[in-house]
Design a protein around this motif. Structure first.
Motif, short mmCIF file in Angstrom:
data_model
loop_
_atom_site.label_atom_id
_atom_site.label_comp_id
_atom_site.label_asym_id
_atom_site.label_seq_id
_atom_site.Cartn_x
_atom_site.Cartn_y
_atom_site.Cartn_z
N ALA A 1 42.44 3.17 -9.69
CA ALA A 1 42.32 1.77 -10.09
C ALA A 1 43.61 1.05 -9.70
N LYS B 1 40.25 5.23 -13.23
CA LYS B 1 39.04 5.02 -14.02
C LYS B 1 38.56 6.38 -14.49
N THR C 1 39.44 2.26 -18.06
CA THR C 1 40.42 2.01 -17.00
C THR C 1 41.80 1.96 -17.62
#
Length: 202
Positions: free
Chosen positions: A64, A199, A156
């Motif tokens: 991410a 994530k 996340t």
């Protein structure tokens, strides 16, 4: 300055040409979003998970990355580099379904990757999503401050990019040998506000 801007634009446009894209489409993608399809349902907006929802074991699924600043060049570069993170993470041993992180009721946190386990503590504010993870290894202690969000069952975690890059093996020696890592490091030096993380899912 001109050289760095050229590098940022090159990093942005090398991976995917904009022949069939408008500037609006490119900027929207760079900022991490996508245009809503007229017939599709809107995705659940990300929000800080409750302390209870955060607890338990989570398994790594994908890298991410986001940018909290307002520089258009940096936003475009981040948008392109986001798609190139998976190979860098894989070099550090992070493959989808392999690494796990477990948040316990006791404010303890444990990371497991490739048979190695690292433990520490965490402090989490469910109102803002801010999280601080403190880890100790070989008599050295480091604290990573970041933010947690969750949408559609996916957690996340994002941290300051320089800290996160160090955590996944972004050492100066590796940067010197990897063109993509050099590009990321160059952009990080110029633009604060870039966050890296991952994530995770149950």
């Amino acid at each position: 300055m001109k050289k760095l801007l050229a590098l940022a634009f090159a990093a942005c446009f090398a991976a995917q040409p904009l022949v069939a894209q408008s500037w609006a489409d490119a900027l929207q993608k760079a900022l991490g979003g996508s245009r809503k399809e007229s017939s599709g349902a809107a995705a659940t907006p990300a929000a800080p998970p409750t302390a209870k929802a955060l607890r338990g074991a989570w398994t790594y699924q994908a890298p991410a990355m986001d940018y909290t600043g307002d520089d258009v060049v940096a936003a475009l570069a981040v948008g392109s580099l986001r798609d190139q993170l998976a190979p860098l993470y894989a070099r550090a041993g992070l493959e989808p379904g392999t690494g796990t992180v477990r948040f316990a009721d006791s404010r303890r946190v444990a990371f497991e990757l490739s048979g190695h386990r690292m433990e520490g503590t965490y402090v989490y504010d469910a109102r803002t999503g801010r999280i601080a993870v403190t880890l100790s290894r070989a008599e050295r202690t480091a604290t990573f401050e970041g933010v947690a969000s969750m949408a559609d069952g996916v957690l996340t975690l994002l941290f300051d990019a320089r800290q996160a890059l160090d955590a996944v093996g972004g050492t100066p020696d590796q940067a010197a040998q990897n063109e993509k890592l050099r590009q990321i490091c160059a952009i990080l030096e110029k633009y604060p506000g870039i966050r890296l993380g991952c994530k995770l899912s149950r």
